[in-house]
Write a protein that holds these residues in place. Structure first.
Motif, short mmCIF file in Angstrom:
data_model
loop_
_atom_site.label_atom_id
_atom_site.label_comp_id
_atom_site.label_asym_id
_atom_site.label_seq_id
_atom_site.Cartn_x
_atom_site.Cartn_y
_atom_site.Cartn_z
N HIS A 1 -6.17 11.17 -5.89
CA HIS A 1 -4.73 10.95 -5.87
C HIS A 1 -4.00 12.11 -5.22
O HIS A 1 -3.03 11.93 -4.50
CB HIS A 1 -4.22 10.73 -7.30
CG HIS A 1 -4.84 9.54 -7.96
ND1 HIS A 1 -4.73 8.28 -7.46
CD2 HIS A 1 -5.59 9.43 -9.09
CE1 HIS A 1 -5.36 7.42 -8.24
NE2 HIS A 1 -5.90 8.11 -9.23
N LEU B 1 4.61 5.88 -4.57
CA LEU B 1 4.49 4.50 -5.06
C LEU B 1 5.83 3.79 -5.02
O LEU B 1 5.94 2.64 -4.59
CB LEU B 1 3.95 4.50 -6.50
CG LEU B 1 2.50 4.95 -6.68
CD1 LEU B 1 2.15 4.97 -8.16
CD2 LEU B 1 1.56 4.04 -5.93
N LEU C 1 7.59 0.26 -2.84
CA LEU C 1 7.92 -0.96 -3.59
C LEU C 1 8.69 -1.96 -2.74
O LEU C 1 8.39 -3.16 -2.73
CB LEU C 1 8.73 -0.60 -4.84
CG LEU C 1 7.95 -0.06 -6.04
CD1 LEU C 1 8.87 0.23 -7.19
CD2 LEU C 1 6.86 -1.02 -6.46
N LYS D 1 5.41 -5.34 -4.58
CA LYS D 1 4.62 -5.25 -5.80
C LYS D 1 5.42 -4.58 -6.92
O LYS D 1 6.55 -4.16 -6.72
CB LYS D 1 3.32 -4.49 -5.53
CG LYS D 1 2.43 -5.17 -4.50
CD LYS D 1 1.18 -4.36 -4.25
CE LYS D 1 0.28 -5.04 -3.21
NZ LYS D 1 -0.96 -4.25 -2.94
N VAL E 1 5.41 -1.75 -10.35
CA VAL E 1 4.83 -0.55 -10.92
C VAL E 1 5.28 -0.46 -12.38
O VAL E 1 6.48 -0.53 -12.65
CB VAL E 1 5.26 0.72 -10.16
CG1 VAL E 1 4.77 1.97 -10.89
CG2 VAL E 1 4.73 0.70 -8.74
N ASP F 1 -4.32 4.85 -11.57
CA ASP F 1 -3.17 5.16 -12.42
C ASP F 1 -2.86 6.65 -12.39
O ASP F 1 -3.72 7.49 -12.13
CB ASP F 1 -3.44 4.72 -13.86
CG ASP F 1 -3.67 3.22 -13.98
OD1 ASP F 1 -3.14 2.49 -13.12
OD2 ASP F 1 -4.38 2.80 -14.90
N PRO G 1 0.28 1.50 -10.88
CA PRO G 1 0.59 0.69 -9.69
C PRO G 1 0.03 -0.72 -9.81
O PRO G 1 -0.99 -0.95 -10.49
CB PRO G 1 -0.08 1.46 -8.55
CG PRO G 1 -1.16 2.26 -9.21
CD PRO G 1 -0.66 2.59 -10.58
N ASP G 2 0.72 -1.66 -9.17
CA ASP G 2 0.29 -3.07 -9.15
C ASP G 2 0.10 -3.61 -10.56
O ASP G 2 -0.87 -4.33 -10.84
CB ASP G 2 -1.01 -3.24 -8.35
CG ASP G 2 -0.89 -2.75 -6.92
OD1 ASP G 2 0.25 -2.75 -6.41
OD2 ASP G 2 -1.90 -2.38 -6.33
#
Length: 376
Positions: free
Chosen positions: A24, A228, A232, A237, A239, A280, A295-296
């Motif tokens: 990450h 993230l 969007l 998607k 979060v 995550d 996410p997602d």
């Protein structure tokens, strides 16, 4: 368990978390924002235009392949692919597969130009290799730098062999020196970037990781979440954000001491790490507060994770034993906020309302306006 063992376990856990979140950190740090990626694509188009002008006005062709028509087709295909990649980059800035595909196409295109330029002089396409290596490698990560170097040496070596296989007299001292200088520049740049990256990574790790728990700290949390949330609007998607707060933690510090409180925080961090996915984001927000960014993920899936976290923490608390519980607030972006700050504000309010509810189960969503409408 002695204090020394506790410290050793905490240190080991930090190392484990450092490995866990290494992907990450690289993804976030080496994901250029859209304006920077746009500049890279514009540079590609500039090199494309220069190459097209060079072949149109100057470059001679041998009787063998590639023919002028083939060169024109290749230039059109490269232009179309680059345009498609640029559109995709606008919608999804963080896409390592696209970065890699674009880089290999760059190398293949430049290699084709080297082969197509059968003139007696040194082809200017060789300079484009440096642009590919430095532009891709230095922009993303050392991994891409290494890959760009390897790709250039493989494709470039093959292209030069094809170009001079039937034109050995074209290889003169100037050609050899240009190739040697180019290789030295690439290797020196790689060595320098490797040293800089090593120091930078060490400093980043020290500044982004919470020293006690091994989780990300608040600054790193917002940096990673920003990527993230920026995606969007383009991706469509969701979060999910979980805000976890330990109940009666102050009493543990007051009654058992801060070392016992630190051991509790380390254990909670370990439970968070085991309960989340690699994608995550887990962070210590401050004190006894923790934040998860998923996410997602929608509210329903986030509730499943929250319930699992609560069970795992309660099971551990019973084994100690300790008088401790956890409250978790859940929100979803973009419905409850367009950035992490706004979502956290709404989640914090929801969690506080849940604590005031005598029937509170410990998990509450922002959408739970009815005190009896609790997530289970």
């Amino acid at each position: 368990m002695t204090d020394e063992n506790v410290r050793r376990r905490a240190s080991d856990r930090r190392t484990g978390f450092d490995r866990r979140f290494a992907h990450h950190r690289r993804a976030v740090h080496f994901t250029p924002p859209w304006p920077e990626q746009r500049a890279q694509f514009l540079t590609r188009f500039l090199f494309w235009a220069l190459g097209a002008a060079y072949f149109y006005y100057h470059a001679p062709f041998a009787d063998s392949l590639p023919t002028p028509t083939a060169v024109a087709y290749v230039f059109v295909v490269y232009f179309v692919l680059t345009a498609l990649f640029m559109v995709h980059a606008y919608r999804v800035p963080q896409a390592p597969a696209r970065w890699r595909a674009a880089m290999w196409i760059d190398v293949a295109f430049v290699s084709f130009c080297v082969v197509a330029d059968r003139g007696p002089t040194i082809t200017p396409a060789l300079l484009a290799y440096l642009a590919v290596i430095l532009g891709n490698g230095m922009r993303y990560s050392m991994h891409f730098f290494r890959e760009a170097v390897v790709a250039t040496f493989i494709f470039g070596g093959g292209a030069l062999f094809i170009r001079y296989a039937d034109n050995v007299e074209g290889v003169n001292l100037a050609t050899v020196f240009v190739l040697m200088f180019g290789a030295i520049v690439v290797l020196y740049s790689y060595s320098l970037m490797s040293r800089i990256e090593s120091v930078k990574q060490r400093l980043e790790n020290e500044g982004r990781i919470d020293a006690l728990t091994g989780l990300l700290n608040r600054r790193a949390l917002f940096e990673k979440a920003e990527v993230l949330f920026d995606n969007l609007a383009r991706s469509g998607k969701t979060v999910a954000v979980l805000f976890a707060d330990l109940n009666k933690f102050k009493a543990i510090n007051d009654q058992l001491g801060h070392r016992a409180g630190d051991r509790v925080l380390v254990q909670i961090a370990q439970i968070l790490g085991r309960s989340t996915r690699k994608a995550d984001i887990a962070a210590r927000y401050g004190g006894d507060e923790f934040v998860l960014v998923l996410p997602d993920t929608d509210l329903a899936k986030a509730n499943v994770l929250a319930a699992r976290l609560q069970r795992n923490i309660n099971d551990w608390v019973v084994q100690q034993p300790l008088d401790l519980s956890i409250s978790i607030g859940i929100g979803e972006a973009p419905r409850h906020g367009v950035d992490l700050t706004s979502v956290l504000e709404n989640v914090d309010k929801a969690m506080y309302r849940g604590k005031l509810d005598p029937q509170h189960t410990g998990i509450r969503s922002v959408d739970d306006g009815n005190p009896n409408s609790m997530l289970h």
